[in-house]
Design an enzyme around this catalytic site. Structure first.
Site, PDB file in Angstrom:
ATOM      1  N   HIS A  43       0.785  -1.083  -0.069  1.00 61.10           N
ATOM      2  CA  HIS A  43       0.041   0.085  -0.082  1.00 61.10           C
ATOM      3  C   HIS A  43       0.878   1.107   0.053  1.00 61.10           C
ATOM      4  O   HIS A  43       2.123   1.205   0.407  1.00 61.10           O
ATOM      5  CB  HIS A  43      -0.744  -0.004   1.353  1.00 61.10           C
ATOM      6  CG  HIS A  43      -1.916  -1.188   1.225  1.00 61.10           C
ATOM      7  ND1 HIS A  43      -2.924  -1.103   0.473  1.00 61.10           N
ATOM      8  CD2 HIS A  43      -1.707  -2.337   2.094  1.00 61.10           C
ATOM      9  CE1 HIS A  43      -3.696  -2.362   0.960  1.00 61.10           C
ATOM     10  NE2 HIS A  43      -3.125  -3.217   1.676  1.00 61.10           N
ATOM     11  N   LYS A  90      19.199 -11.562   5.132  1.00 55.84           N
ATOM     12  CA  LYS A  90      20.620 -11.155   4.447  1.00 55.84           C
ATOM     13  C   LYS A  90      21.540 -12.518   4.200  1.00 55.84           C
ATOM     14  O   LYS A  90      21.138 -13.565   5.220  1.00 55.84           O
ATOM     15  CB  LYS A  90      21.594 -10.423   5.484  1.00 55.84           C
ATOM     16  CG  LYS A  90      20.809  -8.907   5.639  1.00 55.84           C
ATOM     17  CD  LYS A  90      21.776  -8.074   6.699  1.00 55.84           C
ATOM     18  CE  LYS A  90      21.277  -6.871   6.878  1.00 55.84           C
ATOM     19  NZ  LYS A  90      22.090  -6.016   7.751  1.00 55.84           N
TER      20      LYS A  90
END
Length: 198
Positions: free
Chosen positions: A114, A179
């Site tokens: 959004h 990561k």
């Protein structure tokens, strides 16, 4: 479906008030409710309904109930895929899952997002960007994957990770944000300690 063509990847569309989009979602929810409430003894019926709901499905799909999605036709799954309980796919854009992918319980694949500003968000606008999971990927329990992410071939995503950017091929990755922890090597064939905590 013609109404889904209103959803152009990366562009805003009306997800909450457009009657055609709402009706497609409603029909999908009806089908998913029925699928999720079938007896495990009704495997053939369940598989047939999943194949009708999704855009394409390869051979040997295992997808445990319950699972949830918004539309269905934007979901494409390859061969020999195993998906555990409580998968959620927000498939405003395409979700492509390759061959021999393992997905653990409670995983979310979210192509939808959004606007950050209140004015546009309060009008029901959202955007969607594709998610691609390439062959031989293993996604651990409780992982969230956000719009526009690609996870490359053979990589492992540790449980509880939040994947906000692309993950390269052949690595173990984890964390929030997710990561790269290390490359997968031949040494990994000799151990049962699959994902060492760092």
């Amino acid at each position: 479906m013609e109404a889904l063509q209103k959803i152009v990847p990366g562009e805003l569309y009306d997800a909450n008030y457009d009657p055609q989009i709402l009706e497609i979602r409603r029909q999908a929810k009806i089908k998913i409710h029925e699928i999720n409430h079938l007896s495990p003894a009704e495997g053939e019926k369940r598989e047939s309904m999943i194949r009708e709901l999704f855009g394409s499905v390869g051979k040997n799909l295992v997808i445990e109930s319950p699972f949830y999605c918004d539309y269905g036709p934007n979901i494409h799954i390859g061969d020999d895929v195993a998906i555990n309980h409580n998968l959620v796919i927000l498939d405003g854009a395409e979700v492509r899952i390759g061959n021999s992918v393992f997905i653990a319980p409670n995983v979310g694949l979210y192509t939808a997002g959004h606007p950050i500003d209140v004015e546009r968000r309060s009008k029901g606008l959202e955007f969607a960007s594709p998610i691609i999971i390439e062959d031989y990927v293993w996604i651990g329990g409780g992982v969230s994957i956000v719009p526009g992410v690609t996870i490359k071939k053979g990589s492992v995503i540790a449980a509880g990770s939040v994947v906000i950017r692309d993950i390269p091929e052949g690595v173990v990755a984890g964390g929030n944000p997710c990561k790269v922890i290390r490359k997968i090597t031949d040494e990994d064939k000799k151990t049962t300690n699959f994902i060492k905590r760092q």
